[in-house]
Structures are given as structure tokens and as C-alpha cells.
Scaffold this motif. Sequence first.
Motif, PDB file in Angstrom:
ATOM      1  N   ILE A   1      48.786  28.482  19.610  1.00 24.77           N
ATOM      2  CA  ILE A   1      50.558  28.772  18.811  1.00 24.77           C
ATOM      3  C   ILE A   1      51.723  27.501  19.158  1.00 24.77           C
ATOM      4  O   ILE A   1      51.093  27.817  20.824  1.00 24.77           O
ATOM      5  N   VAL A   2      52.442  27.999  19.125  1.00 25.48           N
ATOM      6  CA  VAL A   2      53.684  26.925  19.314  1.00 25.48           C
ATOM      7  C   VAL A   2      54.803  27.763  19.034  1.00 25.48           C
ATOM      8  O   VAL A   2      54.738  27.608  17.930  1.00 25.48           O
ATOM      9  N   THR A   3      56.278  27.347  20.186  1.00 23.01           N
ATOM     10  CA  THR A   3      57.044  27.786  19.607  1.00 23.01           C
ATOM     11  C   THR A   3      58.329  27.377  20.520  1.00 23.01           C
ATOM     12  O   THR A   3      58.045  26.849  21.253  1.00 23.01           O
ATOM     13  N   ASP A   4      59.839  27.060  19.962  1.00 24.09           N
ATOM     14  CA  ASP A   4      60.839  26.586  20.972  1.00 24.09           C
ATOM     15  C   ASP A   4      61.926  28.357  20.948  1.00 24.09           C
ATOM     16  O   ASP A   4      62.558  27.941  21.123  1.00 24.09           O
ATOM     17  N   GLN A   5      61.407  29.075  20.196  1.00 29.37           N
ATOM     18  CA  GLN A   5      62.213  30.550  19.988  1.00 29.37           C
ATOM     19  C   GLN A   5      61.927  31.189  21.965  1.00 29.37           C
ATOM     20  O   GLN A   5      61.193  31.410  22.706  1.00 29.37           O
ATOM     21  N   LYS A   6      63.217  31.458  22.120  1.00 29.32           N
ATOM     22  CA  LYS A   6      63.502  31.460  24.049  1.00 29.32           C
ATOM     23  C   LYS A   6      63.162  33.083  23.819  1.00 29.32           C
ATOM     24  O   LYS A   6      63.360  34.062  22.751  1.00 29.32           O
ATOM     25  N   GLY A   7      62.032  33.621  24.902  1.00 27.03           N
ATOM     26  CA  GLY A   7      62.282  35.302  25.395  1.00 27.03           C
ATOM     27  C   GLY A   7      61.282  35.656  24.231  1.00 27.03           C
ATOM     28  O   GLY A   7      60.242  36.900  23.834  1.00 27.03           O
ATOM     29  N   VAL A   8      60.233  34.520  23.407  1.00 26.72           N
ATOM     30  CA  VAL A   8      59.013  35.217  22.935  1.00 26.72           C
ATOM     31  C   VAL A   8      58.176  34.768  23.794  1.00 26.72           C
ATOM     32  O   VAL A   8      57.984  33.485  24.545  1.00 26.72           O
ATOM     33  N   THR A   9      57.084  35.542  24.279  1.00 24.45           N
ATOM     34  CA  THR A   9      56.166  35.147  24.540  1.00 24.45           C
ATOM     35  C   THR A   9      54.254  35.071  23.582  1.00 24.45           C
ATOM     36  O   THR A   9      54.593  35.925  23.408  1.00 24.45           O
TER      37      THR A   9
ATOM     38  N   PHE B   1      58.134  40.048  30.946  1.00 22.92           N
ATOM     39  CA  PHE B   1      58.517  40.571  29.636  1.00 22.92           C
ATOM     40  C   PHE B   1      58.627  40.453  28.909  1.00 22.92           C
ATOM     41  O   PHE B   1      57.784  42.094  29.290  1.00 22.92           O
ATOM     42  N   ASN B   2      58.883  40.589  27.394  1.00 27.47           N
ATOM     43  CA  ASN B   2      58.912  42.026  26.602  1.00 27.47           C
ATOM     44  C   ASN B   2      57.692  41.958  25.372  1.00 27.47           C
ATOM     45  O   ASN B   2      57.312  41.041  24.553  1.00 27.47           O
ATOM     46  N   PRO B   3      56.501  43.419  25.388  1.00 23.51           N
ATOM     47  CA  PRO B   3      55.597  43.498  25.434  1.00 23.51           C
ATOM     48  C   PRO B   3      55.666  43.193  23.828  1.00 23.51           C
ATOM     49  O   PRO B   3      55.079  43.213  22.817  1.00 23.51           O
ATOM     50  N   GLU B   4      57.358  44.082  23.211  1.00 24.16           N
ATOM     51  CA  GLU B   4      57.306  43.993  21.742  1.00 24.16           C
ATOM     52  C   GLU B   4      57.645  43.083  21.240  1.00 24.16           C
ATOM     53  O   GLU B   4      57.913  42.530  19.884  1.00 24.16           O
ATOM     54  N   ALA B   5      57.803  41.661  22.281  1.00 19.28           N
ATOM     55  CA  ALA B   5      57.685  40.537  21.382  1.00 19.28           C
ATOM     56  C   ALA B   5      56.946  39.893  22.184  1.00 19.28           C
ATOM     57  O   ALA B   5      56.940  38.920  22.554  1.00 19.28           O
TER      58      ALA B   5
ATOM     59  N   LEU C   1      48.938  45.869  28.350  1.00 17.62           N
ATOM     60  CA  LEU C   1      49.500  45.089  28.194  1.00 17.62           C
ATOM     61  C   LEU C   1      51.569  45.442  28.701  1.00 17.62           C
ATOM     62  O   LEU C   1      52.266  44.962  29.475  1.00 17.62           O
ATOM     63  N   ARG C   2      51.710  46.790  28.327  1.00 12.10           N
ATOM     64  CA  ARG C   2      52.985  47.312  29.524  1.00 12.10           C
ATOM     65  C   ARG C   2      53.061  47.002  30.469  1.00 12.10           C
ATOM     66  O   ARG C   2      54.297  46.659  30.904  1.00 12.10           O
ATOM     67  N   ARG C   3      52.214  47.258  31.056  1.00 15.12           N
ATOM     68  CA  ARG C   3      52.523  47.543  32.184  1.00 15.12           C
ATOM     69  C   ARG C   3      52.066  45.434  32.999  1.00 15.12           C
ATOM     70  O   ARG C   3      52.491  45.350  34.091  1.00 15.12           O
ATOM     71  N   LEU C   4      51.411  45.261  32.233  1.00 15.86           N
ATOM     72  CA  LEU C   4      51.154  43.561  32.760  1.00 15.86           C
ATOM     73  C   LEU C   4      53.217  42.667  32.553  1.00 15.86           C
ATOM     74  O   LEU C   4      53.489  42.062  33.159  1.00 15.86           O
ATOM     75  N   ALA C   5      53.411  43.376  31.035  1.00 12.27           N
ATOM     76  CA  ALA C   5      54.876  42.839  31.122  1.00 12.27           C
ATOM     77  C   ALA C   5      55.589  42.830  32.190  1.00 12.27           C
ATOM     78  O   ALA C   5      57.175  42.167  32.188  1.00 12.27           O
ATOM     79  N   SER C   6      55.841  44.688  32.047  1.00 13.04           N
ATOM     80  CA  SER C   6      56.711  44.888  33.213  1.00 13.04           C
ATOM     81  C   SER C   6      56.323  44.796  34.248  1.00 13.04           C
ATOM     82  O   SER C   6      57.467  44.131  34.863  1.00 13.04           O
ATOM     83  N   VAL C   7      55.890  43.828  35.498  1.00 12.88           N
ATOM     84  CA  VAL C   7      55.184  42.719  36.667  1.00 12.88           C
ATOM     85  C   VAL C   7      55.537  41.460  36.314  1.00 12.88           C
ATOM     86  O   VAL C   7      55.869  40.812  37.235  1.00 12.88           O
ATOM     87  N   ALA C   8      54.798  40.947  34.681  1.00 17.63           N
ATOM     88  CA  ALA C   8      55.225  39.619  34.866  1.00 17.63           C
ATOM     89  C   ALA C   8      56.627  39.290  34.252  1.00 17.63           C
ATOM     90  O   ALA C   8      58.085  37.990  35.093  1.00 17.63           O
TER      91      ALA C   8
END
Length: 437
Positions: A270-278, A240-244, A231-238
Motif C-alpha cells: 500500500i502506498v500514499t501521499d496523503q498526510k495524517g493517514v497511517t 496517530f489517528n486509529p480512525e484513519a 490498536l487504540r492503545r498503540l495509536a495513543s502511544v504512537a
Amino acid sequence: MVEAVLIDLFSLPANLQNIQGLLRNMLETIDKCSSIPAPFVYVMCYQNQGSDKDSEQESLLPPLRDFQNLKKKLEVVCGLTAAGALYTIKQRLDEKDLSVIKVILPPLRKDLMKVYIYHLFTAVYQFEFEDLQVASDCENLQISEPQSEGQRLPTQDVALIQREIQMYLESLPSLKGELTILRSFLIPGEIFLHGFTTRTGGISYIPTLSSCNLFSSSKRRDPQVVVKENLRRLASVAGFNPEAFHRVKIDHANAVFIMGKTEPDSYDGIVTDQKGVTIAAPGADCIPVLFADPVRKVCGAAHSGWKGTLLGVSMATVNAMVSEYGCNVKDILVVLGPSVGPCCYKLPHESAKEFYRIDPKCVRLIDSACPYIDIRKATRILLESGGILPENIQDDSVIDQSQNITFCTACHPDKFYSHFRDGTNFGTQMGFISIKD
């Protein structure tokens, strides 16, 4: 019955000559006392910084010359870290599909070893422990049952082990090629970050899980730390923040988690309107479905297997976006990710009839015992019935097939995992989406 023996000599200096006597005596004891004639034996040793691993392993082989039956099944594994040595041994166990391991080690190492095992292995494996009492001259030893359970390690020691494991996994090369992400032309990239993963570019090495497996369970051999590194490697390429990062907790039903409210024990949407959350939905034949409203800037993800499809999980996710965030159903874009196609997927006749009721076009060979099912077409029909515009749905019916990302997972073993194809020890890909800051 014990299938393998792990001898932990990592805390002893591997370059001492008298460790050979220790090893010889230990192997004699194993040979006499083992419940099977010749178990696989792995000796775990420390590799001196800057030394040659092969020469250190070779230096420990002389005591084995008299044990031809054991020698064929014995391997000395030297490593700069315990995490590296133990992970290498795990690979050997997995190659042979071994699961029951006896660990012989100094009592003071036991609590440390249990932490390593907890993080690097899963419930598939069974471990037994025996104490190794070593005299100061490293020649006399005694193997015995554990006398008592040790004390729990201090939190800071556990944290150091976790960091050691993490650093080792981060150092491993990616397998099966580069990490590849499929993206939809329908979701606007200036507002949303999104994609569907494939199976390449991670560190999972077991064939059916190789290499970017993104789900760990007690029934599979990929531990959570490996999935976290993938997941960390995916997040780095994509980007996004893997901690969120939040993935659905699959129940094969139609519950939807509104991020920010009380989280249910299980949910497939799952649904959200929060920015920066994957947010993400896994799939290994089941459909990972992504939802995006570029007007209200709301997104969603759903896991839609055949049960979830019949229960309407996709429309439940749409309805949550409408009711919670005021989305207009005609603004919502829906993309169906890689999933098993009607070319490969069969269900028993009784279940197939449920799809036939949605639309006869969802079923092929309805009169057979196990008809072919099109869960994608069923999903599209239910979405359109709920008010989603046909042109706002992307699936395998896209006119320009060069833009198709809804591939059949069972038909493409080089690109995707498939439960249907690979059986119980299958890997998992996923679809993910977030709202850009």
C-alpha cells in the motif's frame, strides 16, 4: 457435544433469596438432561453497585451444596455490566479450551446476548440457545427449545451494547508490560511517523496472542473488538489517528493498493501521499516492510512472506511510488521489520531452490530436505537490483547492532509473535507509517 453451559441470570436480582431455589432447580435439570455427566457451568449475574462481588457469588452457592460433581465445575460470575461478566466467562472458556457452549436464558435476553456474543467471540465458538421461562416468584422455571427467532435489535440498542463493550475493554489493564515501539534511524522523524510493534502493552490474554495482538480472524480466539482496543492503545502511544488507519489485505502476492484509487479485494502493498493517514503491514514471521521518500513525501508498507518475496512485493511497492507519485528510486528508504531469520526458517527443498536462484547466499544447507532460508537477504538483493541504494536499506546487516530492529521473531518469544514458533493460534505485530501534517 456441549462443553459448557452458560446460565444468564443477569436480568434477575442476584440478592433475592428465592433466586437460590431457581438456581437449584435449574442445576437439577441440567444434571438430568445434560449429554455429558458434568459440564462446566457458568452462572452470569448482575453485581449491585458498591457491593462485594465475592459475597454475592457466595450467596448463590448454598443451592450447590448437594451437587458436588457440578460444584467442582461451576462458577458464579457477577459483573457491573453484561460485557464485563461475559468477557470474564470467555476467559474461563479459553483457559479450558472450550468452544461449544449452551446458553440458557430468558427469551427476552436472547437478542441482546447474540449481540454481545457477536462482538466478544469469534467463529471458533459454537453457541446453542435454550429458553428459560421464569415465573414471577422466581421459583418456578422451565427450560425449553427456542420457540422462534427474536426480532433484530434496534440500531440504538446495538450501539449501546457496542459502547458498553468498548468502555469495559478500555478499563482493562495492559498485560505483559508497557507498549513498546521500535523505530528506525533511517526514516526521518520530522517528516514521517513510523514504527514496528512488539507483543507487549495490549489486553489480549490468550498466551500465544498476549498481549498486543493486532489481527483477528475466524480461526483465532481474539475478537475484533480486542484487536481494535489494542490498536487504540498503540495509536495513543504512537500519536496517530486509529480512525484513519489502513492495513494491507494479505494475499501473499504482490498487488499494491494506491490509496485514493479503487481498493482491490486483496493486496500486500500500500502506498500514499496523503498526510495524517497511517498505513500498515502485519507480520508474524513475514517481513513488515516500510518505505519512505522524504523528497516527495510519499510512504508505503508491504507484507513480505516467502511467497511475496519471490513475487517481488517490495519492488512492486517501490515501483508504485515511482509511477504514481514521481518518486526517484534513489530517494526511497526501505526498512525491514522484525521477521523470522535464517537461523530458524526452513522451507521444502523445491521452494528453497527459488531463493537459491536469487542468490546462493539466501539458502543454508541447500542439499537438505528443508534448507534454511534468508527472506531478508533475498528482499535486499531484489531491492538493490531494482535500484534502491544499499545504504538506503535497513535490515539485520546493520553495522551497529544496537540500532538493529530486524530481530528474529521466532528467537524472541518475550518480544514478538511467531507463526513458525506458536502454531495456528498465533498473534500478529505490524509495521506502520504515516506522513506528518
